[in-house]
Write a protein that holds these residues in place. Structure first.
Motif, short mmCIF file in Angstrom:
data_model
loop_
_atom_site.label_atom_id
_atom_site.label_comp_id
_atom_site.label_asym_id
_atom_site.label_seq_id
_atom_site.Cartn_x
_atom_site.Cartn_y
_atom_site.Cartn_z
N HIS A 1 0.83 -1.21 0.00
CA HIS A 1 0.00 0.00 0.00
C HIS A 1 0.86 1.26 0.00
CE1 HIS A 1 -2.40 3.14 2.21
NE2 HIS A 1 -3.19 2.89 1.19
N ARG A 2 1.87 1.28 0.88
CA ARG A 2 2.73 2.47 0.95
C ARG A 2 3.51 2.66 -0.36
NH1 ARG A 2 0.29 5.61 3.30
NH2 ARG A 2 2.00 6.95 2.64
N LYS A 3 3.98 1.54 -0.93
CA LYS A 3 4.75 1.66 -2.17
C LYS A 3 3.88 2.18 -3.31
CE LYS A 3 8.54 -0.39 -4.64
NZ LYS A 3 9.59 -1.43 -4.60
N LEU A 4 2.64 1.72 -3.37
CA LEU A 4 1.71 2.24 -4.38
C LEU A 4 1.48 3.72 -4.19
CD1 LEU A 4 -0.87 -0.69 -4.38
CD2 LEU A 4 0.52 0.00 -6.35
N ARG A 5 1.23 4.13 -2.94
CA ARG A 5 0.97 5.54 -2.67
C ARG A 5 2.19 6.40 -3.01
NH1 ARG A 5 -3.22 6.86 0.88
NH2 ARG A 5 -2.53 8.99 0.44
N ARG A 6 3.38 5.90 -2.68
CA ARG A 6 4.60 6.66 -2.99
C ARG A 6 4.83 6.76 -4.49
NH1 ARG A 6 7.65 3.35 1.77
NH2 ARG A 6 7.05 4.72 3.51
N ALA A 7 4.26 5.81 -5.24
CA ALA A 7 4.37 5.86 -6.70
C ALA A 7 3.26 6.70 -7.33
CB ALA A 7 4.34 4.45 -7.27
N GLY A 8 2.41 7.30 -6.49
CA GLY A 8 1.34 8.14 -7.00
C GLY A 8 0.11 7.38 -7.44
N VAL A 9 -0.01 6.11 -7.01
CA VAL A 9 -1.14 5.28 -7.40
C VAL A 9 -2.24 5.38 -6.34
CG1 VAL A 9 -1.90 2.92 -7.87
CG2 VAL A 9 0.37 3.69 -8.62
N GLU A 10 -3.48 5.50 -6.77
CA GLU A 10 -4.59 5.49 -5.82
C GLU A 10 -4.70 4.10 -5.20
OE1 GLU A 10 -9.45 6.04 -5.55
OE2 GLU A 10 -8.37 6.80 -7.31
N ALA A 11 -4.65 4.03 -3.89
CA ALA A 11 -4.70 2.73 -3.21
C ALA A 11 -5.44 2.86 -1.90
CB ALA A 11 -3.28 2.22 -2.96
N ASP A 12 -6.42 1.97 -1.70
CA ASP A 12 -7.16 1.89 -0.45
C ASP A 12 -6.64 0.72 0.37
OD1 ASP A 12 -8.66 3.96 -1.37
OD2 ASP A 12 -10.59 2.90 -1.39
N LEU A 13 -6.56 0.90 1.68
CA LEU A 13 -6.13 -0.17 2.59
C LEU A 13 -7.22 -0.40 3.62
CD1 LEU A 13 -4.00 -2.12 3.77
CD2 LEU A 13 -3.09 -0.18 5.07
N ASN A 14 -7.81 -1.59 3.63
CA ASN A 14 -8.85 -1.96 4.58
C ASN A 14 -8.28 -3.00 5.55
OD1 ASN A 14 -10.50 -0.31 3.13
ND2 ASN A 14 -11.90 -1.89 2.42
N VAL A 15 -8.25 -2.65 6.84
CA VAL A 15 -7.70 -3.54 7.87
C VAL A 15 -8.81 -3.88 8.85
CG1 VAL A 15 -5.92 -3.87 9.61
CG2 VAL A 15 -5.45 -2.41 7.62
N TYR A 16 -9.08 -5.18 9.00
CA TYR A 16 -10.16 -5.63 9.87
C TYR A 16 -9.64 -6.04 11.24
CZ TYR A 16 -13.64 -5.48 6.20
OH TYR A 16 -14.51 -5.03 5.24
N GLU A 17 -10.37 -5.61 12.25
CA GLU A 17 -10.00 -5.87 13.64
C GLU A 17 -9.96 -7.37 13.93
OE1 GLU A 17 -8.83 -4.28 15.98
OE2 GLU A 17 -9.58 -4.83 17.94
N GLY A 18 -8.84 -7.83 14.49
CA GLY A 18 -8.74 -9.18 15.03
C GLY A 18 -8.54 -10.29 14.03
N GLU A 19 -8.71 -10.02 12.75
CA GLU A 19 -8.71 -11.12 11.78
C GLU A 19 -7.31 -11.60 11.45
OE1 GLU A 19 -11.10 -10.50 8.31
OE2 GLU A 19 -12.71 -9.52 9.45
N SER A 20 -7.19 -12.92 11.33
CA SER A 20 -5.97 -13.54 10.84
C SER A 20 -6.01 -13.59 9.32
CB SER A 20 -5.80 -14.94 11.44
OG SER A 20 -5.53 -14.87 12.82
N HIS A 21 -5.07 -14.31 8.74
CA HIS A 21 -4.87 -14.29 7.30
C HIS A 21 -6.12 -14.68 6.52
CE1 HIS A 21 -2.64 -14.38 3.60
NE2 HIS A 21 -2.97 -15.65 3.37
N ALA A 22 -6.61 -13.75 5.71
CA ALA A 22 -7.68 -13.97 4.73
C ALA A 22 -9.02 -14.36 5.34
CB ALA A 22 -7.26 -15.02 3.70
#
Length: 352
Positions: free
Chosen positions: A303-324
């Motif tokens: 996400h950070r690398k996309l943003r630093r490259a000027g790409v629109e990027a959304d990051l959704n982080v869910y509370e407590g969840e493990s992988h996928a």
């Protein structure tokens, strides 16, 4: 009152200076953390998701087969537990799933019973997860079914080759074959790509490969908790070790599986670890993860690398969840929410 505020402010400045001084003077040493017990978080988390979060550690996390045949036997065993539930899931999602081939690549075409007019000229290419070795055949279609059902898009799920049938770059080659075929009949602005875990990495790798081959970019991508760095670089590989009840450890089955698929290839290659790619010119991206996910850092770094490259990027982080875990069950509220966000993101960007 004014004096007390001045003293408090002065102490804060001194404290920050002291911390900075210690950081400058001290060697970069690992932080030792005492053992602790983590409660199952309940605030703003559905009871259905709490059951996933509170489940025991994945019993197969420490599985370390040595041959492709052993990997495939485990993949078939897992698939046998998934496939019987697919008809009911397809019925709940109101979709039709048809096996097919596209230029020699096995695929499943997932079509919603109802499709709005604005989606009829759009296609989502899906690449499944499973650490490059799991979820062969129909067992790899669950996310595609949810994308078609919740999003009301036509979805092409790529049943890419896996060990022992084939090794790197077979999965990427198959996905690119399908993508190039789709481009023959569909405006690239109307094409989305989605995948989770290894599928999330493949989603990013497809864009890297498209750039290398001077192919048009898709309209938008949705790499979920991507295996974007298979060198085990990233804070959450270690902070979430034995906290993530799906992947469990950076030294578990998924690490072995990725290395097995790589077949001796350089693990830092952006076509295996796409976080190392130049992401300038990437299409808009929506990324999804959870606070207990071992690949939280992978997702954040992309996400950070996309943003630093000027790409629109959304990051959704869910509370407590493990992988996928956001896409483990179509009946869970968090799953509906996650795919609702992905659907809205695709709706905003595809065709524009």
């Amino acid at each position: 009152m004014m004096l007390s505020r001045t003293i408090a402010a002065s102490l804060a400045v001194l404290a920050s200076c002291s911390v900075a001084a210690r950081a400058d003077d001290a060697a970069l040493a690992p932080l030792k953390v005492p053992a602790k017990t983590l409660q199952i978080p309940t605030a703003d988390i559905s009871p259905e998701m709490q059951k996933f979060i509170g489940a025991p550690l994945n019993p197969g996390w420490d599985f370390h087969p040595k041959t492709g045949e052993e990997w495939r036997a485990m993949a078939d065993k897992i698939a046998a537990g998934v496939v019987p539930g697919l008809p009911a899931m397809e019925a709940r999602m109101h979709v039709k799933v048809e096996p097919s081939t596209i230029d020699g690549v096995r695929v499943f075409i997932v079509t919603p019973d109802e499709m709005p007019a604005e989606n009829k000229d759009k296609v989502i290419v899906h690449v499944h997860g499973g650490c490059y070795v799991y979820f062969p055949g129909a067992s790899g279609t669950t996310e595609a079914i949810m994308m078609a059902g919740f999003g009301h898009y036509k979805v092409i799920a790529v049943d890419y080759r896996m060990p022992p049938e084939a090794y790197f770059p077979a999965a990427l080659d198959d996905a690119m074959t399908v993508y190039k075929s789709v481009l023959k009949t569909t405006d690239p602005k109307n094409v989305g790509i989605i995948g989770t875990s290894a599928g999330g990495a493949l989603t990013l790798e497809m864009v890297v490969k498209a750039k290398q081959d001077n192919l048009p970019m898709p309209g938008a991508i949705a790499p979920g908790t991507p295996m974007a760095d298979v060198t085990k670089t990233g804070d959450s590989f270690y902070t979430n070790e034995f906290v993530d009840n799906v992947l469990v450890s950076p030294n578990g089955f998924c690490d072995d599986a990725a290395a097995f698929y790589a077949h001796g290839h350089d693990m830092k290659d952006p076509l295996l670890s796409p976080v190392n790619a130049d992401m300038s010119g990437f299409p808009p991206a929506i990324l999804t993860t959870g606070t207990r996910d071992q690949l939280l850092s992978n997702t954040v770094r992309v996400h950070r690398k996309l943003r630093r490259a000027g790409v629109e990027a959304d990051l959704n982080v869910y509370e407590g969840e493990s992988h996928a875990q956001y896409q483990f069950d179509d009946r869970v509220p968090e799953t509906k929410e996650a795919f609702g966000d992905i659907t809205a993101f695709f709706g905003k960007h595809l065709g524009h």
